[in-house]
Design an enzyme around this catalytic site. Structure first.
Site, short mmCIF file in Angstrom:
data_model
loop_
_atom_site.label_atom_id
_atom_site.label_comp_id
_atom_site.label_asym_id
_atom_site.label_seq_id
_atom_site.Cartn_x
_atom_site.Cartn_y
_atom_site.Cartn_z
N ARG A 6 85.97 100.34 49.50
CA ARG A 6 86.44 100.05 50.85
C ARG A 6 87.96 100.07 50.85
O ARG A 6 88.60 99.32 50.11
CB ARG A 6 85.92 98.68 51.31
CG ARG A 6 86.05 98.49 52.80
CD ARG A 6 85.27 97.29 53.25
NE ARG A 6 85.91 96.08 52.74
CZ ARG A 6 86.00 94.97 53.42
NH1 ARG A 6 85.50 94.88 54.63
NH2 ARG A 6 86.57 93.90 52.90
N ASP B 80 79.14 88.00 42.31
CA ASP B 80 79.43 89.43 42.26
C ASP B 80 78.49 90.08 41.23
O ASP B 80 78.60 89.83 40.03
CB ASP B 80 80.89 89.66 41.86
CG ASP B 80 81.27 91.12 41.96
OD1 ASP B 80 82.19 91.44 42.71
OD2 ASP B 80 80.63 91.97 41.28
N THR C 37 92.27 99.70 56.05
CA THR C 37 91.49 100.16 57.21
C THR C 37 90.03 99.70 57.14
O THR C 37 89.31 99.77 58.13
CB THR C 37 91.48 101.71 57.26
OG1 THR C 37 90.89 102.17 56.04
CG2 THR C 37 92.88 102.27 57.40
N1 URA Z 1 78.32 92.27 46.44
C1 URA Z 1 78.06 91.38 45.45
O1 URA Z 1 78.13 91.74 44.26
N2 URA Z 1 77.76 90.13 45.77
C2 URA Z 1 77.67 89.68 47.04
O2 URA Z 1 77.36 88.52 47.28
C3 URA Z 1 77.94 90.62 48.08
C4 URA Z 1 78.26 91.91 47.74
#
Ligand code: URA
Length: 214
Positions: A109, A205, A113
């Site tokens: 991303r 994550d 933007t």
């Molecule tokens: N990507 C991830 O790895 N964890 C999240 O909670 C959202 C997106």
């Protein structure tokens, strides 16, 4: 179970998947354990998502007699990983779909933007004759999954299914709005996204937990 509020979403509630997912969510679960569990859950998800694969009867000989026996029909499935966390699901799925072809989509991303930018795309040349299972553990905003499906559709595969581990309602809605023709398979639907786009309660994550990068 299919979800009436999100037509085309399949919630895979198998007890083994739910148990393993709970261990993955725990903050104290190690990278080693997390990786192994994602691989095991992915095998079980592969089992569910391939339920409707067509079969054809093939004439074979057993040591005892001849028979017509069922075999998978058509060209091998393509597993497409949204980099980088999708790789964890592909590794597990390949354990029960060992002849599957594998494609990769790299997206990020743009910080200013917020536009999704593709930095890598490689899929089999004959993808138009194959079914695709697109994978990413986390369906959060849905932006990456939606962009990945748009890109894949340009290659004209026979069909596309999307598989994730956890979904947020926001991501499910985006996917259904943009790609109502793509069924979604998920092991859980969590509460919401936080202000950083993380799924709550989620598991953090997925890429960092899978690769030990944090
Ligand atoms: N990507 C991830 O790895 N964890 C999240 O909670 C959202 C997106």
């Amino acid at each position: 179970m299919t979800m009436p509020e999100f037509a085309n979403t399949h919630l895979i509630e198998h007890p083994l998947i739910q148990h393993k997912l709970t261990i993955m969510r725990k903050i104290e679960t190690s990278t080693h354990k997390f990786r192994g569990l994602l691989s095991e859950i992915s095998m079980l998800l592969a089992y569910e998502v391939t339920r409707d694969m067509p079969l054809t009867l093939s004439e074979i000989k057993t040591p005892v007699a001849s028979m017509k026996a069922p075999m998978l029909e058509g060209k091998k499935t393509v597993l497409v990983s949204i980099l980088r966390a999708g790789q964890g699901i592909v590794d597990g799925m390949l354990r029960i779909l060992p002849s599957a072809r594998v494609g990769h989509i790299g997206l990020y991303r743009e910080p200013k933007t917020h536009v999704i930018v593709e930095y890598y795309f490689k899929v089999p040349k004959d993808i138009s004759e194959r079914d695709v299972i697109l994978v990413d553990p986390m369906l959060a905003t849905g932006n990456s999954a939606v962009a990945a499906v748009h890109r894949l559709k340009q290659t004209n595969p026979r069909s596309i299914k999307f598989v994730c581990l956890l979904a947020a309602p926001e991501g499910l809605k985006q996917m259904h709005d943009e790609h109502p023709d793509v069924p979604i398979y998920t092991a859980a639907i969590d509460s919401h996204l936080d202000e950083h786009g993380y799924i709550v309660p989620g598991l953090g994550d997925a890429g960092d937990r899978l690769f030990g990068t944090k």
